[in-house]
Design an enzyme around this catalytic site. Structure first.
Site, PDB file in Angstrom:
ATOM      1  N   GLN A 220      -7.549  -4.023   0.680  1.00 54.79           N
ATOM      2  CA  GLN A 220      -6.371  -4.089   1.538  1.00 54.79           C
ATOM      3  C   GLN A 220      -6.782  -4.573   2.918  1.00 54.79           C
ATOM      4  O   GLN A 220      -7.745  -4.066   3.509  1.00 54.79           O
ATOM      5  CB  GLN A 220      -5.683  -2.721   1.660  1.00 54.79           C
ATOM      6  CG  GLN A 220      -4.258  -2.776   2.215  1.00 54.79           C
ATOM      7  CD  GLN A 220      -4.177  -2.626   3.736  1.00 54.79           C
ATOM      8  OE1 GLN A 220      -5.138  -2.250   4.376  1.00 54.79           O
ATOM      9  NE2 GLN A 220      -3.009  -2.932   4.305  1.00 54.79           N
TER      10      GLN A 220
ATOM     11  N   ASP B 137       5.632  -7.922   4.869  1.00 52.99           N
ATOM     12  CA  ASP B 137       4.533  -7.845   5.819  1.00 52.99           C
ATOM     13  C   ASP B 137       4.511  -9.108   6.677  1.00 52.99           C
ATOM     14  O   ASP B 137       4.482 -10.224   6.150  1.00 52.99           O
ATOM     15  CB  ASP B 137       3.221  -7.712   5.020  1.00 52.99           C
ATOM     16  CG  ASP B 137       1.999  -7.536   5.899  1.00 52.99           C
ATOM     17  OD1 ASP B 137       2.132  -7.498   7.130  1.00 52.99           O
ATOM     18  OD2 ASP B 137       0.899  -7.440   5.320  1.00 52.99           O
TER      19      ASP B 137
ATOM     20  N   GLY C  19       6.159  -3.119   3.583  1.00 51.57           N
ATOM     21  CA  GLY C  19       5.377  -3.758   4.623  1.00 51.57           C
ATOM     22  C   GLY C  19       3.888  -3.733   4.364  1.00 51.57           C
ATOM     23  O   GLY C  19       3.433  -3.640   3.216  1.00 51.57           O
ATOM     24  N   HIS C  20       3.124  -3.785   5.452  1.00 50.66           N
ATOM     25  CA  HIS C  20       1.675  -3.952   5.402  1.00 50.66           C
ATOM     26  C   HIS C  20       0.983  -2.773   4.730  1.00 50.66           C
ATOM     27  O   HIS C  20       0.035  -2.944   3.968  1.00 50.66           O
ATOM     28  CB  HIS C  20       1.152  -4.134   6.827  1.00 50.66           C
ATOM     29  CG  HIS C  20      -0.273  -4.572   6.912  1.00 50.66           C
ATOM     30  ND1 HIS C  20      -0.721  -5.773   6.430  1.00 50.66           N
ATOM     31  CD2 HIS C  20      -1.369  -3.957   7.446  1.00 50.66           C
ATOM     32  CE1 HIS C  20      -2.012  -5.897   6.656  1.00 50.66           C
ATOM     33  NE2 HIS C  20      -2.433  -4.803   7.267  1.00 50.66           N
ATOM     34  N   PHE C  21       1.453  -1.555   5.032  1.00 49.09           N
ATOM     35  CA  PHE C  21       0.853  -0.351   4.462  1.00 49.09           C
ATOM     36  C   PHE C  21       1.740   0.187   3.340  1.00 49.09           C
ATOM     37  O   PHE C  21       2.397   1.212   3.459  1.00 49.09           O
ATOM     38  CB  PHE C  21       0.613   0.691   5.554  1.00 49.09           C
ATOM     39  CG  PHE C  21      -0.556   0.361   6.438  1.00 49.09           C
ATOM     40  CD1 PHE C  21      -1.856   0.581   6.007  1.00 49.09           C
ATOM     41  CD2 PHE C  21      -0.362  -0.202   7.686  1.00 49.09           C
ATOM     42  CE1 PHE C  21      -2.940   0.264   6.802  1.00 49.09           C
ATOM     43  CE2 PHE C  21      -1.444  -0.524   8.501  1.00 49.09           C
ATOM     44  CZ  PHE C  21      -2.742  -0.297   8.063  1.00 49.09           C
TER      45      PHE C  21
END
Length: 317
Positions: A130, A266, A292-294
């Site tokens: 990640q 994201d 999103g990103h996380f």
């Protein structure tokens, strides 16, 4: 009225013992342990859970987080897998030597993590990548293909198509040699507001995002010297882009089994970055989430289920 007598003690125990033992074993399997080891003279913190005799998943974290980002996934997968999640030097609970005493480049961080793998005697790994875990993990994978059992990719880019507006903005500032603009951009990314934005931007269920996540990252970043370390690493990030063709070549040549779970909203690495892998991995399993990103903060159970099905199929269980 007829009185109902309780079961005799020995019968009651006979009924309860299997249940109690089962619960204890289940909880023990989920339990995370927190350990440290020394690599190149640097103390590395890592989380471990599950049975080492079961398939091993190595969880490589992103910026601005640490192994803390995997806490929920570890708990969900530990009954069936062996999980290891280290913090890189300069991150989380690992040691943070000054840039004068330690070389903070992605090449060196990858080398330290490769030595960490060997020191723990890990073999046949299912790599989870990640964000920063992408350039660190892909360096290890390309150098040591014999370690790879499978690859799980979550918002970790290896193609120019997957560079979002935030990355492009910083690239433009660097190209223009706008040092003041770059300093402002990196400082924002390391502020509480900037860190929180990376967690909540693009989410559908923002109420699922635990504030503990971004407050934990912010707490670490506020420790003496940490931001200076992160700025050095950040400056080295552009050295990842020339490596993309090497990683793509590895994927084309080796055709590893790959599962991709990705938060498509994201703005650092949007969904196009996930789809780009299809160019070299036509058989890759790709799942785009409205997130999103996380992604793991919003969809931990959904991602855990996908990983379990993917690895069950691979290991024939």
């Amino acid at each position: 009225m007829e009185r109902k007598h309780p079961l005799p003690p020995f019968k009651l125990n006979a009924l309860l013992i299997p249940l109690l033992l089962g619960t204890a074993c289940f909880n023990q399997a989920r339990a995370q342990t927190y350990k440290k080891t020394i690599v190149e003279g640097v103390e590395i913190f890592y989380r471990e859970a599950g049975d080492p005799q079961k398939p091993t998943i190595l969880l490589l974290h992103g910026f601005p987080s640490s192994s803390h980002m995997y806490r929920n996934l570890i708990a969900l997968l530990a009954p069936n897998y062996h999980l290891i999640a280290p913090d890189y030097p300069g991150f989380g609970r690992s040691a943070k030597p000054s840039p004068d005493a330690f070389v903070y480049t992605f090449d060196h961080l990858a080398l330290v993590m490769e030595k960490f793998i060997d020191q723990l005697g890990l073999k046949s790994l299912n790599f989870y990548l990640q964000d920063y875990g992408g350039p660190i993990g892909f360096r290890i994978i390309k150098n040591r293909p014999e370690l790879v059992s499978s690859i799980i990719i979550q918002n970790a880019n290896a193609y120019l198509e997957g560079l979002g507006p935030d990355v492009q903005k910083i690239g433009a500032l660097a190209e223009a040699n706008d040092k003041k603009g770059l300093e402002a951009a990196t400082s924002y990314m390391m502020s509480l507001e900037g860190i929180r934005e990376q967690y909540v931007f693009g989410t559908v269920h923002s109420e699922r995002i635990s504030p503990d996540s971004y407050y934990m990252d912010h707490f670490i970043f506020e420790q003496p010297g940490v931001k200076d370390i992160q700025k050095v690493i950040f400056k080295d990030y552009s050295n990842n882009f020339p490596k993309y063709t090497e990683w793509q070549e590895y994927l084309r040549k080796h055709q590893p089994e790959v599962l991709i779970t990705w938060g498509k909203n994201d703005k650092i690495f949007p969904g196009s970055g996930a789809l780009a892998y299809k160019k070299d991995l036509p058989n890759a399993e790709i799942h785009l989430f409205e997130g999103g990103h996380f992604l793991l903060e919003e969809y931990p159970h959904e991602v855990a289920d996908l990983i379990h099905r993917f690895l069950q199929k691979k290991h024939g269980k």
